[in-house]
Each structure stands twice: as C-alpha cells, then as structure tokens.
Write a protein that holds these residues in place. Structure first.
Motif, mmCIF file in Angstrom:
data_model
loop_
_atom_site.group_PDB
_atom_site.id
_atom_site.type_symbol
_atom_site.label_atom_id
_atom_site.label_comp_id
_atom_site.label_asym_id
_atom_site.label_seq_id
_atom_site.Cartn_x
_atom_site.Cartn_y
_atom_site.Cartn_z
ATOM 1 N N GLU A 32 48.051 51.484 28.252
ATOM 2 C CA GLU A 32 49.462 51.180 28.005
ATOM 3 C C GLU A 32 49.648 50.407 26.692
ATOM 4 N N GLY B 64 58.939 66.868 21.637
ATOM 5 C CA GLY B 64 59.799 65.719 21.414
ATOM 6 C C GLY B 64 61.219 65.938 21.884
ATOM 7 N N ASN B 65 61.876 64.819 22.223
ATOM 8 C CA ASN B 65 63.259 64.872 22.701
ATOM 9 C C ASN B 65 64.183 63.968 21.893
ATOM 10 N N ASP B 66 63.758 63.593 20.705
ATOM 11 C CA ASP B 66 64.576 62.720 19.877
ATOM 12 C C ASP B 66 65.900 63.400 19.522
ATOM 13 N N GLU C 57 51.626 51.654 23.287
ATOM 14 C CA GLU C 57 52.691 50.839 22.709
ATOM 15 C C GLU C 57 52.416 50.571 21.224
ATOM 16 N N LYS D 159 53.401 53.516 19.253
ATOM 17 C CA LYS D 159 54.858 53.645 19.205
ATOM 18 C C LYS D 159 55.460 52.839 18.064
ATOM 19 N N HIS D 160 54.865 51.684 17.751
ATOM 20 C CA HIS D 160 55.426 50.800 16.727
ATOM 21 C C HIS D 160 54.694 50.891 15.394
ATOM 22 N N HIS E 52 53.881 59.216 21.866
ATOM 23 C CA HIS E 52 52.849 59.365 22.901
ATOM 24 C C HIS E 52 52.787 60.804 23.412
ATOM 25 N N ARG F 214 61.013 58.258 15.788
ATOM 26 C CA ARG F 214 60.939 59.031 17.041
ATOM 27 C C ARG F 214 59.950 58.349 17.994
ATOM 28 N N GLY F 215 60.144 57.043 18.210
ATOM 29 C CA GLY F 215 59.187 56.251 18.973
ATOM 30 C C GLY F 215 58.808 56.832 20.320
ATOM 31 N N GLU F 216 59.777 57.349 21.050
ATOM 32 C CA GLU F 216 59.505 57.870 22.391
ATOM 33 C C GLU F 216 58.724 59.179 22.357
ATOM 34 N N ASP F 217 58.705 59.852 21.211
ATOM 35 C CA ASP F 217 57.994 61.135 21.114
ATOM 36 C C ASP F 217 56.533 60.977 20.717
#
Length: 428
Positions: free
Chosen positions: A215, A15-17, A219, A222-223, A192, A187-190
């Motif tokens: 996709e 992760g990059n959060d 998504e 992510k939510h 996936h 941390r939505g972007e992490d």
C-alpha cells in the motif's frame, strides 16, 4: 457510435481519469469528419493512440494509415519522404519515388512531432492542407491527394510561433480541433492500474509471477512526478519485474528505482525568470560603465592639457579641484577593480620646480610617446574595469540559474559556447 469504454478496451487504454475520457470523446466525435486534428501533450502520454482511434472510426478506415515521426527524419530528406521526388532531383536520386502523401491517398497520415518540421516543409504542408496539392521534389507538376492529417506535438506551439520556428497559419490549419492528453502525474488514480497492467504483461512475457505493490509503495507511485509519463512507468515496471526475486514490492524497493528528489512534488508550475529585474540591473551597470569611460576620457584630456601647461601654476590651481573630483568619482564607481594603481594627484600637480621642469623636458622630447602611454594606461584601466563587470554579470547569471550554463547563456543573450569560453577565460 462506440462508447468511450468500448474504445478503451479496443485500443487497450487503461484509466478512468476525466481528462483522458474527454480526450477520447473528442476523438470519437471528430472521427467521421475530414477536419484536421492536433494532439498535444507531454512526451510519453500516449498521443499515438488518438490518431489510431480517429482513423479506425472514420470512413477512411479501409485506406492506408501511415505514422511519420517528423523529428526522426533529417531536414535534407524530409521533403522527399513526405512528397516524393523525381529521378535526378538530387544526388543519389537514381529513380523516382512516391512520398507518403501519394501512397496514403484516401487514407490518414499521422505526423508525430510536427513541431520539429523545417520551415520550408511547413510551407509545403500548408498547401496540402489548403487545397490538397503538392509537388514532388525536382518536379514542376502539381499533384492532388486526398489525405486526412492528424498531427501531434509536445512543443509549446505559441512559444515556437513567437520564436519564428513554426508558422502561425499552419498551426491554425492543423488545430481545427485540438485534443490534449493529460500528463500521468495528473492521473493519480490511474497510476496503480497502469502499473498492474504492465506487471501482468511482463509476467506473461517473461514467464514469471507478477509483482505486487504494498500500500505504501502504491501511494508513493501515485505522488511521484513521472516526467517520462506512461513510458517511464512502463520501463520501471519492466525493470522491477526482471530484477527483483521477491515479488512483493515494498516502499524501500520502489524508492531504489526512482530518484527521491522528484517524489511527492506537486505538478510543475512554470515560473518565468525575473528577466525584467536582470535587464534593469544590466542597464544600470552599462550606464555606470559608460559614465566611468566618459570620466576617464575627461581625465585623459585634462592630464595632457595640464602637462602641456605645467609651467603655469595658475592653471594647476584652477584644475586641481576638477581633477580631484574626477578621480574620486572613478574610485567610488569601481573601487579596487583594477590592478593598475590610480595616478596620484601629487604626481600630476607637484609644486616642486624640479618635478615640473623634468616633466617638461620629457614632454618636449617625447610628446607623442607620452600622449600614447597615458592614453594606453587609461584604456587598460577601462578594459580591466569592463572585464570585472562582465565577470560579475556572468557570475550572477550562473547563480541565478543554479549553475546551468545553457539557461545562463540565454539570460545573458549569448551562445552557450561563448559563455563556456568566457568561464574558461576568467577561470570561474
């Protein structure tokens, strides 16, 4: 000093959060010191990684590292586990035993779920933090230990302190530096990235091709709320990897593994119950009940006095309006809330001489018995009206908490067991 990226690779943190990176930075900065650290965050966010990083980057890295789950050790044995015991200290203590603080001397102890510690153990732990001293169970000899303590909890510490479940002085000793790990939903972007890592791991473990998300499915993840955080995501990835034969996972498939009621909800925002509103309503109800009881007591006295003076028509006329007023007030306060019929006024103030004489005869023969029966009838009405009010309070509390008995019991200030008994009693 190692970089954040190097630490993440070393401890396999994905992760990059920014909040995650900040937590790792704080762990790197505090590691060379001996100050105590408190790691906070929801269950399943990976709090156990922080004490490992701190120990590995400290001058104690060659000493022992012991992780203790405080919530998994029974209250009766946790002091023995942490501080050791002497032979004969309690039933079953056939020999002396070293505790974790003695074994880990010169190293690091990670106290997971520290918020679950009993208050007596908290006192012992505070002494270790203050001067490094402890005593074994059943011993009067003070021993020294040089241990670095890193603690973690998912308990809201200030609430626990307010409820008297955790010592405030211990909290401030443990949280010299506090490191908070964000929940997975922040941390939505992490999400996936983590799912792909878990999918790859399980594909290797079970010797099968890795699963891939469309996709739309990615998504959806992510939510999603992820109340179980990373632990829940890992379990879902493992389930899908083992069960699904089609390795391309679409939205419909991913939804079948996750309850739809939690999907695409915003982050949880705690809302305080309208305790003050309910408290005000309850106070009004209590006042009504007490006023009603006072009116009924006055009515009882007037009725008995009227019967004792029933030969006096002048007395009847002077009290007739007062009795009527009290009855009307009682009727307005609790209309149709008792199965007992209200005593008609004409039965009390009947002008017929026969009725008066008959009442006088009964009164003369069984004066005490009449007094008791009238009082009993009014007390029964009191009791029934109070019972109705209690039923109303319980119904409103249950409605306000969507039928959740524990929350309703807390709101009413009674135990869940008592509430359950009341529900059964009143057939609610």
């Amino acid at each position: 000093m190692e970089s954040v990226q190097a630490i993440k690779q070393r401890f396999e943190i994905i992760g990059n959060d920014p909040k995650l990176n900040r937590a790792i930075e704080k762990a790197i900065q505090v590691a060379p010191t001996d100050i105590s650290v408190l790691v906070t965050g929801e269950s399943g966010v990976g709090k156990e990684n922080i004490p490992k990083i701190i120990h590995a980057l400290s001058h104690r890295k060659h000493g022992k590292y012991i992780a203790v789950n405080c919530g998994a050790i029974p209250e009766g044995t946790i002091d023995s586990e942490l501080f050791g015991h002497e032979k004969g200290a309690f039933t079953g203590a056939v020999g002396a035993r070293e505790g974790y603080f003695e074994v880990a001397n010169g190293g690091t102890i990670f106290l997971d779920e520290v918020g679950e510690l009993p208050l007596t153990t908290q006192v012992r732990l505070l002494r270790v933090l203050e001067n490094g001293e402890f005593m074994k169970v059943g011993s009067s000899k003070v021993q020294k230990t040089d241990v670095r303590i890193v603690a973690a909890t998912n308990v809201k510490m200030f609430e626990a302190i307010d409820k008297g479940k955790f010592r405030e002085d211990l909290y401030y000793r443990l949280s010299t530096v506090e490191i908070n790990l964000p929940p997975l939903r922040e941390r939505g972007e992490d999400i996936h990235l983590l799912f792909r890592k878990f999918s790859s791991d399980f594909a290797h473990k079970y010797k099968m091709p890795p699963i891939k998300l469309t996709e739309q499915a990615a998504e959806y993840l992510k939510h999603y709320r992820w109340d179980g955080n990373i632990r829940q995501l890992r379990n879902i990835a493992e389930q899908i990897s083992v069960i699904e034969t089609n390795r391309d996972i679409d939205l419909k498939t991913i939804q079948s593994y996750l309850p739809n009621r939690n999907a695409q909800l915003p982050s949880l925002i705690e809302t305080k119950k309208a305790e003050s509103d309910f408290s005000n309503e309850r106070e009004i109800l209590y006042k009504v009940l007490f006023d009603m009881k006072a009116d009924l007591s006055d009515l009882r006295k007037l009725t008995l006095e009227l019967m004792n003076n029933s030969n006096s028509s002048q007395f009847q006329e002077s009290n007739k309006s007062l009795i009527q007023r009290i009855y009307n007030q009682a009727e307005e306060t609790a209309p149709a809330q008792t199965s007992n019929r209200s005593i008609p006024l004409n039965e009390l103030t009947a002008s017929s001489p026969n009725n008066i004489n008959h009442s006088q005869e009964i009164m003369d023969d069984t004066d005490d018995e009449n007094d008791y029966l009238i009082a009993e009838t009014i007390d029964e009405e009191d009791s029934l009206k109070l019972e109705e009010k209690e039923i109303q309070l319980i119904k409103k509390a249950l409605e306000r908490n969507s039928g959740k008995r524990k929350a309703a019991a807390d709101e009413l200030g009674i135990s869940e067991r008592t509430l359950y008994r009341k529900i059964k009693q009143y057939d609610l």
